[in-house]
Design a protein around this motif. Structure first.
Motif, short mmCIF file in Angstrom:
data_model
loop_
_atom_site.label_atom_id
_atom_site.label_comp_id
_atom_site.label_asym_id
_atom_site.label_seq_id
_atom_site.Cartn_x
_atom_site.Cartn_y
_atom_site.Cartn_z
N ALA A 25 13.65 5.69 8.26
CA ALA A 25 13.34 6.38 8.84
C ALA A 25 14.97 6.30 10.09
N VAL A 26 15.54 5.21 9.99
CA VAL A 26 16.84 5.55 11.03
C VAL A 26 17.25 6.69 9.95
N LEU A 56 11.20 3.48 16.15
CA LEU A 56 12.76 3.58 15.01
C LEU A 56 11.93 4.15 13.98
N LEU A 57 10.63 3.49 13.23
CA LEU A 57 9.59 4.32 13.26
C LEU A 57 8.86 5.69 12.96
N LYS A 58 8.19 5.57 14.05
CA LYS A 58 7.85 6.01 14.87
C LYS A 58 8.23 7.60 14.94
N ALA A 59 9.87 6.71 15.45
CA ALA A 59 10.42 8.08 16.08
C ALA A 59 10.85 9.30 14.34
N LYS A 60 10.62 8.71 13.57
CA LYS A 60 11.14 9.79 12.65
C LYS A 60 9.74 10.44 12.33
N GLU A 61 8.40 10.10 12.41
CA GLU A 61 7.41 10.54 12.21
C GLU A 61 6.95 11.59 12.93
N GLN A 88 -0.32 -22.67 18.20
CA GLN A 88 -0.07 -22.20 16.06
C GLN A 88 -0.39 -20.81 15.74
N MET A 89 0.07 -19.98 15.62
CA MET A 89 -0.40 -18.72 15.68
C MET A 89 -0.68 -18.62 14.04
N PRO A 90 -1.80 -17.67 14.29
CA PRO A 90 -1.60 -17.48 12.64
C PRO A 90 -0.86 -15.90 12.20
N ILE A 91 -0.27 -15.62 11.44
CA ILE A 91 -0.70 -15.20 10.61
C ILE A 91 -0.83 -14.55 9.17
N TYR A 92 -2.22 -13.76 8.68
CA TYR A 92 -2.53 -13.38 7.53
C TYR A 92 -2.10 -13.04 6.51
N VAL A 93 -1.89 -12.87 5.10
CA VAL A 93 -0.41 -12.32 4.28
C VAL A 93 -1.07 -10.80 4.32
N GLN A 94 -2.09 -10.59 4.79
CA GLN A 94 -2.30 -8.84 4.87
C GLN A 94 -1.52 -7.63 5.62
N LEU A 95 -0.53 -8.98 6.57
CA LEU A 95 0.41 -8.27 6.93
C LEU A 95 1.92 -7.83 5.61
N TYR A 96 2.03 -8.83 5.36
CA TYR A 96 3.08 -8.47 3.93
C TYR A 96 2.50 -7.45 3.08
N ASP A 97 1.41 -7.95 3.06
CA ASP A 97 0.39 -6.28 1.62
C ASP A 97 0.38 -4.92 2.40
N ASP A 98 1.00 -4.83 3.99
CA ASP A 98 1.35 -3.62 4.66
C ASP A 98 2.35 -3.04 4.29
N VAL A 99 3.61 -4.17 4.22
CA VAL A 99 4.89 -3.81 3.74
C VAL A 99 4.91 -2.94 2.19
N LEU A 100 4.58 -4.07 1.39
CA LEU A 100 4.27 -3.66 -0.07
C LEU A 100 3.96 -2.19 -0.23
N ASN A 101 2.55 -2.01 0.58
CA ASN A 101 1.73 -1.20 0.23
C ASN A 101 1.91 0.35 0.90
N ASN A 102 3.00 0.17 1.84
CA ASN A 102 3.66 1.34 2.76
C ASN A 102 5.05 1.68 2.79
N PRO A 103 5.97 1.51 1.65
CA PRO A 103 7.52 1.17 1.55
C PRO A 103 7.81 2.07 1.85
N ASP A 104 7.69 3.29 2.17
CA ASP A 104 8.29 4.61 2.49
C ASP A 104 7.66 4.98 4.22
N ARG A 105 6.71 4.31 4.54
CA ARG A 105 6.43 4.99 6.14
C ARG A 105 7.03 3.69 7.06
N LEU A 106 7.14 2.95 5.99
CA LEU A 106 8.24 1.36 7.13
C LEU A 106 8.42 0.93 6.24
N SER A 107 9.96 2.11 5.39
CA SER A 107 11.29 1.40 5.96
C SER A 107 11.72 2.10 6.87
N ILE A 108 12.08 0.74 8.31
CA ILE A 108 13.17 1.23 8.94
C ILE A 108 14.42 1.37 8.98
N PRO A 109 15.53 1.77 7.21
CA PRO A 109 16.40 2.21 7.01
C PRO A 109 16.63 3.17 7.00
#
Length: 285
Positions: free
Chosen positions: A207-208, A135-140, A184-205
Motif C-alpha cells: 500500500a505504501v 496507509l491501507l485506506k489511502a491506497k484504495e 484480559q482482552m480476547p483476540i480470536y484467531v479470525q484476526l490472523y485469518d483475515d490477514v492470511l485471506n486478504n494478503p494484497d489488500r492488507l499489505s502495508i508495504p
C-alpha cells in the motif's frame, strides 16, 4: 468552538461507529482531519481531545472515531465493556468503518454544513495500528488528500512470532493484558485469518509503495511497542515520505491516560504544528 457527537451506521455490520467533530464555525470551507486510534485505543484517550481542540483552533474540522469493534460502546466511550466485539475485530472491518466514516461526510446525513467543510481536502491521521490502517485506506480511496501517521505499524503479517501463532490456532483465542485496566482482552484467531485471506489488500508495504498521497510520518526513538525502524521501513517504501523522528519519545509521545493537565506534551505541539503546515502546504500545491 462547535463540538458534536455523532453515531455513524455501518453498512456491513450492526455495531455503531461513534465519533465526534469539533471546529470553529466561519462559513468558510475548511480541511478535515479524520483521526483513527490504535490497538486498545479509543477516540477520547489521554490527550486526544486536547489535540482535537488545537487542530480546530488551527482552522480544521477535526473528526475522531471509535472503530466499531474496539470494545467501547456509545454508553461507555472510554471503557472496554464489549470484549466480545474487541475479540472479533479485524482489519477488514476497520477498513469498512473508515469507508463508512468518509462516506458519512459526503452524505446528506452529515451534520457539517457544506459551507464549512472542504470535501476536496480530506486528510487521515492515525496512531499505531490506526496509522497502518490509514496507509491501507489511502491506497484504495482517492478521496483522501494526505496521510499523517503517529508511530505507525509497518507490516501486519509479521507482527506475531510463530509460537504465538501456533498456540493461537490451537486454542482459537489469545488473551492480551490491558495493563491500565488489568483486563484480559480476547483476540480470536479470525484476526490472523483475515490477514492470511486478504494478503494484497492488507499489505502495508504494498500500500505504501502504491499510494499516491503525500505522507508525513512521526515516530519516537524510544518507542517500546513499535520500534522506530518501522518508520524507516515506510520511508524506504515511499522515498518522498516526510519523516520526523522525535528523540527520546515513546509510543504515545509522552502522553498517558487519563491526562489531567491542560497543556499538551511538547511532542504533540510539534506534531500539530508540522501536520498543520504539511496539510496546508499540500493543499496549495
Amino acid at each position: 468552538m462547535i463540538k458534536e457527537n455523532i453515531i455513524i451506521t455501518s453498512t456491513v455490520h450492526n455495531k455503531p461507529i461513534t465519533a465526534d467533530l469539533r471546529y470553529i464555525s466561519t462559513n468558510d470551507k475548511k480541511p478535515l482531519i479524520l483521526f483513527v486510534h490504535g490497538f486498545k485505543g479509543f477516540k477520547d484517550w489521554g490527550v486526544f481531545n486536547l489535540m482535537a481542540d488545537e487542530f480546530a483552533e488551527n482552522g480544521f474540522i477535526f473528526m475522531k472515531i471509535n472503530l466499531s469493534h474496539n470494545g467501547t460502546t456509545p454508553e461507555q466511550l472510554t471503557d472496554f465493556t464489549d470484549l466480545e466485539a474487541f475479540g472479533n475485530n479485524n482489519f477488514t472491518l476497520e477498513l469498512a468503518d473508515l469507508k463508512d466514516s468518509i462516506d458519512y461526510l459526503f452524505s446528506s446525513s452529515s451534520i457539517v454544513s457544506t459551507k464549512e467543510i472542504d470535501l476536496n481536502n480530506i486528510n487521515l491521521l492515525g496512531h499505531s495500528r490506526g496509522g497502518g490502517l490509514i496507509l491501507l485506506k489511502a491506497k484504495e480511496d482517492p478521496r483522501v488528500n494526505t496521510v499523517t501517521t503517529l508511530a505507525a505499524i509497518s507490516d501486519l503479517s509479521k507482527r506475531w512470532p510463530q509460537r504465538f501463532l501456533d498456540e493461537w490456532r490451537a486454542k482459537g483465542v489469545q488473551y492480551i493484558e490491558n495493563k491500565r485496566t488489568n483486563q484480559q482482552m480476547p483476540i480470536y484467531v479470525q484476526l490472523y485469518d483475515d490477514v492470511l485471506n486478504n494478503p494484497d489488500r492488507l499489505s502495508i508495504p504494498s500500500a505504501v509503495k502504491e499510494m499516491q498521497q503525500p505522507l508525513l510520518a512521526f515516530h519516537g526513538t524510544e518507542d517500546e511497542t513499535l520500534p522506530v525502524n518501522m518508520a524507516h521501513q515506510i520511508e524506504k517504501w515511499k522515498p518522498d515520505t516526510k519523516l520526523v523522528i522525535l528523540e527520546n519519545e515513546n509510543h504515545v509521545f509522552g502522553a498517558t491516560h487519563p491526562w489531567e493537565k491542560n497543556d499538551l506534551p511538547q511532542a504533540y505541539k510539534v506534531i500539530i504544528k508540522k501536520t498543520t503546515d504539511f496539510i496546508l502546504y499540500e493543499a496549495e500545491k
